[in-house]
Design a protein around this motif. Structure first.
Motif, PDB file in Angstrom:
ATOM      1  N   PHE A   1       0.788  -1.039   0.100  1.00 54.05           N
ATOM      2  CA  PHE A   1      -0.064   0.103  -0.141  1.00 54.05           C
ATOM      3  C   PHE A   1       0.870   1.209  -0.115  1.00 54.05           C
ATOM      4  N   LEU A   2       0.351   2.276  -0.309  1.00 59.64           N
ATOM      5  CA  LEU A   2       0.891   3.725  -0.417  1.00 59.64           C
ATOM      6  C   LEU A   2      -0.025   4.684   0.385  1.00 59.64           C
ATOM      7  N   ILE A   3       0.588   5.448   1.231  1.00 56.73           N
ATOM      8  CA  ILE A   3      -0.315   6.583   1.825  1.00 56.73           C
ATOM      9  C   ILE A   3       0.395   7.931   1.023  1.00 56.73           C
ATOM     10  N   ILE A   4      -0.511   8.342   0.195  1.00 62.40           N
ATOM     11  CA  ILE A   4      -0.190   9.714  -0.406  1.00 62.40           C
ATOM     12  C   ILE A   4      -0.408  11.139   0.172  1.00 62.40           C
ATOM     13  N   ARG A   5       0.665  11.661   0.089  1.00 66.48           N
ATOM     14  CA  ARG A   5       0.087  13.307   0.696  1.00 66.48           C
ATOM     15  C   ARG A   5      -0.569  13.908  -0.351  1.00 66.48           C
ATOM     16  N   ILE A   6      -1.673  14.358   0.139  1.00 64.01           N
ATOM     17  CA  ILE A   6      -2.652  15.214  -0.424  1.00 64.01           C
ATOM     18  C   ILE A   6      -2.021  16.827  -0.584  1.00 64.01           C
ATOM     19  N   GLY A   7      -1.389  17.275   0.501  1.00 64.37           N
ATOM     20  CA  GLY A   7      -0.601  18.361   0.557  1.00 64.37           C
ATOM     21  C   GLY A   7      -0.727  18.925   1.754  1.00 64.37           C
ATOM     22  N   TRP A   8      -0.584  20.314   2.216  1.00 64.27           N
ATOM     23  CA  TRP A   8      -0.860  20.730   3.585  1.00 64.27           C
ATOM     24  C   TRP A   8      -1.915  21.790   3.466  1.00 64.27           C
ATOM     25  N   ILE A   9      -2.266  21.749   4.927  1.00 60.93           N
ATOM     26  CA  ILE A   9      -3.640  22.613   5.159  1.00 60.93           C
ATOM     27  C   ILE A   9      -3.073  23.887   6.179  1.00 60.93           C
ATOM     28  N   GLY A  10      -3.564  25.161   6.267  1.00 61.40           N
ATOM     29  CA  GLY A  10      -3.012  26.116   6.961  1.00 61.40           C
ATOM     30  C   GLY A  10      -4.211  26.900   7.529  1.00 61.40           C
ATOM     31  N   ASN A  11      -3.528  27.972   8.289  1.00 60.26           N
ATOM     32  CA  ASN A  11      -4.641  29.044   8.879  1.00 60.26           C
ATOM     33  C   ASN A  11      -5.207  29.947   8.216  1.00 60.26           C
ATOM     34  N   LYS A  12      -4.781  30.360   6.917  1.00 56.17           N
ATOM     35  CA  LYS A  12      -5.194  31.487   6.147  1.00 56.17           C
ATOM     36  C   LYS A  12      -5.976  30.831   4.646  1.00 56.17           C
ATOM     37  N   ASN A  13      -6.431  29.719   4.935  1.00 62.05           N
ATOM     38  CA  ASN A  13      -7.207  29.184   3.780  1.00 62.05           C
ATOM     39  C   ASN A  13      -6.003  28.930   2.654  1.00 62.05           C
ATOM     40  N   ASN A  14      -4.754  28.896   2.990  1.00 57.93           N
ATOM     41  CA  ASN A  14      -3.645  28.838   2.243  1.00 57.93           C
ATOM     42  C   ASN A  14      -3.271  27.475   2.008  1.00 57.93           C
ATOM     43  N   HIS A  15      -4.205  26.509   1.670  1.00 56.10           N
ATOM     44  CA  HIS A  15      -4.032  24.895   1.673  1.00 56.10           C
ATOM     45  C   HIS A  15      -3.321  25.029   0.122  1.00 56.10           C
ATOM     46  N   THR A  16      -2.452  23.891   0.273  1.00 55.56           N
ATOM     47  CA  THR A  16      -1.570  23.630  -0.873  1.00 55.56           C
ATOM     48  C   THR A  16      -1.364  22.295  -1.220  1.00 55.56           C
ATOM     49  N   LEU A  17      -1.752  21.824  -2.388  1.00 57.38           N
ATOM     50  CA  LEU A  17      -1.764  20.781  -3.033  1.00 57.38           C
ATOM     51  C   LEU A  17      -0.410  20.161  -3.394  1.00 57.38           C
ATOM     52  N   ASP A  18      -0.121  18.932  -2.955  1.00 56.27           N
ATOM     53  CA  ASP A  18       1.423  18.314  -3.337  1.00 56.27           C
ATOM     54  C   ASP A  18       1.536  18.345  -4.687  1.00 56.27           C
ATOM     55  N   THR A  19       2.462  18.669  -5.138  1.00 58.22           N
ATOM     56  CA  THR A  19       2.761  18.713  -6.567  1.00 58.22           C
ATOM     57  C   THR A  19       2.632  17.339  -7.385  1.00 58.22           C
ATOM     58  N   TYR A  20       2.887  15.919  -6.599  1.00 59.94           N
ATOM     59  CA  TYR A  20       2.736  14.940  -7.171  1.00 59.94           C
ATOM     60  C   TYR A  20       1.523  14.183  -6.927  1.00 59.94           C
TER      61      TYR A  20
END
Length: 111
Positions: A27-46
């Motif tokens: 199995f693989l656990i894939i990072r979606i990205g990161w979530i932040g306090n200013k609605n500045n969530h960022t998708l992992d480029t891969y």
């Protein structure tokens, strides 16, 4: 079961080679990205690429998201963002919340 957590920090992964050379990885656990306090969530480029190619190679999939949220309202907004990003994707394993950053210690587990 043996698996890996993967993110853009791993760079390009040849999943067919991984399957051939490391058949014990189920199995693989894939990072979606990161979530932040200013609605500045960022998708992992891969994220999209890893998901598509891991599925094509028969891996069981789960996701994780790196958390910087310090408030309930930021977390609620982040959850909406996450649901939008994973809509239509099929996973066999959970979605994990990675809470290891020292900047989020103060809210505690009551948040």
């Amino acid at each position: 079961m043996i698996g890996l957590d993967i993110s853009e920090h791993n760079g390009y992964i040849d999943f067919s080679k991984l399957k051939r050379e490391k058949p014990e990885i189920e199995f693989l656990i894939i990072r979606i990205g990161w979530i932040g306090n200013k609605n500045n969530h960022t998708l992992d480029t891969y994220f999209e690429d890893y998901y598509k190619r891991a599925k094509e190679n028969g891996y069981k999939i789960g996701f994780y998201i790196y958390n910087y949220c310090k408030s309930l309202s930021a977390m609620q907004n982040a959850c909406d963002w996450i649901l939008h990003k994973i809509k239509g994707k099929s996973i066999e394993l959970p979605i994990f919340l990675d809470m290891e950053d020292s900047s989020i210690i103060s809210p505690g587990k009551d948040m």
